[in-house]
Design an enzyme around this catalytic site. Structure first.
Site, PDB file in Angstrom:
ATOM      1  N   LYS A 182     -83.324 -12.004  65.550  1.00 47.65           N
ATOM      2  CA  LYS A 182     -83.739 -12.474  64.226  1.00 47.65           C
ATOM      3  C   LYS A 182     -82.562 -12.368  63.264  1.00 47.65           C
ATOM      4  O   LYS A 182     -82.164 -11.278  62.865  1.00 47.65           O
ATOM      5  CB  LYS A 182     -84.909 -11.662  63.656  1.00 47.65           C
ATOM      6  CG  LYS A 182     -85.510 -12.397  62.455  1.00 47.65           C
ATOM      7  CD  LYS A 182     -86.166 -11.520  61.423  1.00 47.65           C
ATOM      8  CE  LYS A 182     -85.255 -10.944  60.394  1.00 47.65           C
ATOM      9  NZ  LYS A 182     -84.611 -11.887  59.480  1.00 47.65           N
ATOM     10  N   GLU A 257     -75.924  -0.293  62.955  1.00 41.57           N
ATOM     11  CA  GLU A 257     -74.586  -0.382  62.354  1.00 41.57           C
ATOM     12  C   GLU A 257     -74.814  -0.710  60.887  1.00 41.57           C
ATOM     13  O   GLU A 257     -75.304  -1.791  60.557  1.00 41.57           O
ATOM     14  CB  GLU A 257     -73.761  -1.462  63.060  1.00 41.57           C
ATOM     15  CG  GLU A 257     -73.509  -1.102  64.523  1.00 41.57           C
ATOM     16  CD  GLU A 257     -72.755  -2.169  65.319  1.00 41.57           C
ATOM     17  OE1 GLU A 257     -72.379  -1.877  66.457  1.00 41.57           O
ATOM     18  OE2 GLU A 257     -72.571  -3.284  64.803  1.00 41.57           O
ATOM     19  N   CYS A 290     -68.429  -4.942  55.787  1.00 42.36           N
ATOM     20  CA  CYS A 290     -68.817  -3.531  55.886  1.00 42.36           C
ATOM     21  C   CYS A 290     -67.624  -2.635  56.209  1.00 42.36           C
ATOM     22  O   CYS A 290     -67.584  -1.476  55.827  1.00 42.36           O
ATOM     23  CB  CYS A 290     -69.875  -3.381  56.962  1.00 42.36           C
ATOM     24  SG  CYS A 290     -69.330  -4.043  58.548  1.00 42.36           S
ATOM     25  N   GLU A 387     -72.134   1.523  48.091  1.00 40.00           N
ATOM     26  CA  GLU A 387     -71.549   0.285  48.605  1.00 40.00           C
ATOM     27  C   GLU A 387     -71.906  -0.884  47.676  1.00 40.00           C
ATOM     28  O   GLU A 387     -73.082  -1.135  47.415  1.00 40.00           O
ATOM     29  CB  GLU A 387     -72.100   0.003  50.008  1.00 40.00           C
ATOM     30  CG  GLU A 387     -71.495  -1.243  50.650  1.00 40.00           C
ATOM     31  CD  GLU A 387     -72.172  -1.601  51.988  1.00 40.00           C
ATOM     32  OE1 GLU A 387     -73.404  -1.543  52.075  1.00 40.00           O
ATOM     33  OE2 GLU A 387     -71.431  -1.952  52.926  1.00 40.00           O
TER      34      GLU A 387
END
Ligand code: NAD
Length: 488
Positions: A182, A257, A290, A387
């Site tokens: 997905k 992750e 990332c 972040e």
């Protein structure tokens, strides 16, 4: 069932799910727009439901025994064929992904899409060349066997959707698992092209399936499925926690992750040309990476020199249409994400942090945000600790090696870290002390697909990459035979 297709930059892209090698539509759809021009609707994409999730998992479950029974060599043939087809279709995939998530088309053509093909080749070869660990102990011959684990759900984020999806699906398939993928709802189209290639490569029905839709709808249904035997996720720590809870309910092993807030540490003895050249790469893909080292932490004695060089280099960045070769900085993915990035900067400045450059949207009608550098008032500032996932870096200084390491380790993240120094021993001490899944010394973004990859702290759970991924997608068995046992 239908074969709805839409024209995206001259490429016909199917908008439905792909289950059992057949395109399947949903009653509801969601709009997918281009970050290059938000008024441009690219597609109405199937909005998956619990029923679609159930169908896809059933397909993967039915296909599993036959796929698992193939030899690694037989499965490798399918994976190599798929890799070849990706290489043959780089142009089409790059065109669609560029329009859908606005990554620079040159980068997609030359680096990102070819890497997806390499993912399939690398895992096909690695699975095929597996040599089980063997040893003798207590009068027995011992061997570690890998057994395919079962249907696997792979859920991926909107940045680099094609490559990041293949990074997980390739080892799962090579290990003998069937897959339901997905992709993220903000950039769903390139993975749909991948399914065309799966069909062309003549994968058996049900081996590699795709469902489209929202995370909290079809995504949540997929990870709640008790029949699934592995879940592999890439995305934010917040979603990672939710998926971890769902996986735990069914005792399904999962890897995650997650986000990053990498320290980019520059010692006074570093090659400053190299360090500043690498630092400016942190603005690539509008900072939606990332792995980026978004916290620049430089030795106080070189702070002004470093800042001047970085400012000069950053001025050379060209914000523009990702299809133009001259463009170096693309727009952000979505107006909601733009508002999030802008909000971080506004709150930071309102709280008393210092703007060193950037800080503004480029034009009123687009999603471009200027490369931005902020000097935080202290290390607890939100802009240092969370972040941003945009073109926003912070600049901090240190006086000693111990302080550099302390600052590097001062967030909850631990995905990557970069250090620039000409002193190998200093680099080694840094490498030993800093908590991050990957540490780059005098380099950035060098990847070896056989190396373990993952995060520490809120940057992830588990490791993928090379044999670590193949072990994760397998059930490992210890096989012990009493030494006197004979053939026959
Ligand atoms: P996200 O967590 O919002 O979404 C990721 C995926 O999860 C999407 O497909 C989404 O639909 C799905 N999802 C959302 N809620 C779900 C639920 N309840 N159940 C199942 N699925 C659900 O992340 P994003 O905004 O798409 O991506 C950005 C994040 O991904 C950043 O934090 C970035 O650092 C991280 N990321 C990490 C890596 C890495 O390798 N560590 C790589 C790329 C991106």
């Amino acid at each position: 069932m239908s074969e709805d297709r839409t024209n995206v930059g001259g490429v016909a892209v199917a908008t439905g799910h792909f289950i059992n090698n057949v395109r399947v539509s949903s009653h509801a759809t969601f709009e997918d727009r281009s970050p290059l021009d938000w008024s441009l609707k690219l597609a109405d994409v199937a909005r998956g439901t619990a029923r679609d999730a159930e169908m896809a998992v059933s397909a993967a479950l039915d296909a599993f025994p036959a796929w698992a029974a193939l030899s690694t060599k037989q499965r490798a043939k399918y994976l190599h064929r798929l890799a070849d087809l990706i290489d043959e279709n780089v142009e089409r995939i790059a065109t669609v992904e560029c329009l859908d998530m606005a990554m620079l088309v040159e980068s997609l053509r030359l680096r990102v899409i070819p890497r997806a093909a390499r993912n399939f080749r690398a895992y096909a070869d690695l699975a095929e060349s597996y040599e089980p660990r063997q040893w003798a102990s207590n009068g027995t011959h011992n061997m570690v066997l890998r057994m395919p684990a079962g249907p696997t759900v792979v859920i991926t984020p909107w940045n680099a959707p094609f490559m990041l999806s293949t990074w997980k699906c390739a080892p799962a398939l090579a290990a003998g698992n069937t897959v339901v993928l997905k992709p993220a709802e903000w950039s769903p189209l390139s993975c749909s092209l991948l399914m065309d290639l799966v069909l062309e490569a003549e994968f058996p029905p049900g081996v590699f399936n795709l469902v489209q839709g929202m995370g909290d709808e079809v995504g949540a249904s997929l990870v709640a499925e008790a029949r699934v035997r592995r879940i592999s996720f890439t995305g934010s720590p917040e979603t990672g926690r939710r998926i971890g809870v769902a996986a735990a309910k069914n005792l399904v092993p999962f890897t995650a992750e997650l986000g990053g807030k990498g320290p980019f540490v520059v010692f006074a003895d570093a090659d400053l040309d190299l360090a500043t050249e690498k630092a400016t790469l942190m603005y690539d893909d509008a900072g939606q990476v990332c792995l980026a080292g978004t916290r620049l932490i430089v030795e106080a004695s070189i702070r002004d020199d470093f800042l001047e060089r970085l400012t000069n280099l950053t001025e050379q960045h060209v914000l523009g249409d990702s299809r133009d070769r001259d463009t170096t900085i693309s727009p952000l993915i979505h107006p909601d994400h733009f508002a999030r990035v802008e909000g971080f900067v506004q709150r930071s400045l309102a709280a008393g942090d210092t703007l060193l450059f950037g800080g503004e949207r480029l034009k009123d009608d687009g999603l471009w945000f200027e490369p931005t550098l902020i000097e935080p008032r202290d290390n607890d500032a939100e802009i240092v600790q969370r972040e941003v996932f945009g073109p926003v870096l912070t600049l901090q200084t240190f006086e000693s090696e111990a302080e550099a390491i302390e600052l590097a380790n001062s967030t909850k993240y631990g995905l990557t870290a970069m250090v620039f120094t000409s002193d190998q021993k200093k680099a080694d001490r840094f490498g030993q002390s800093v908590r991050a899944g990957t540490i780059w010394v005098n380099c950035f973004l060098v990847r070896d697909l056989t190396a373990p990859f993952g995060g520490i702290g809120i940057s992830g759970v588990g490791r993928e990459g090379g044999d670590y991924a193949l072990d994760f997608y397998s059930d490992l068995k210890t096989y012990q035979v009493k030494e006197e046992t004979t053939n026959g």
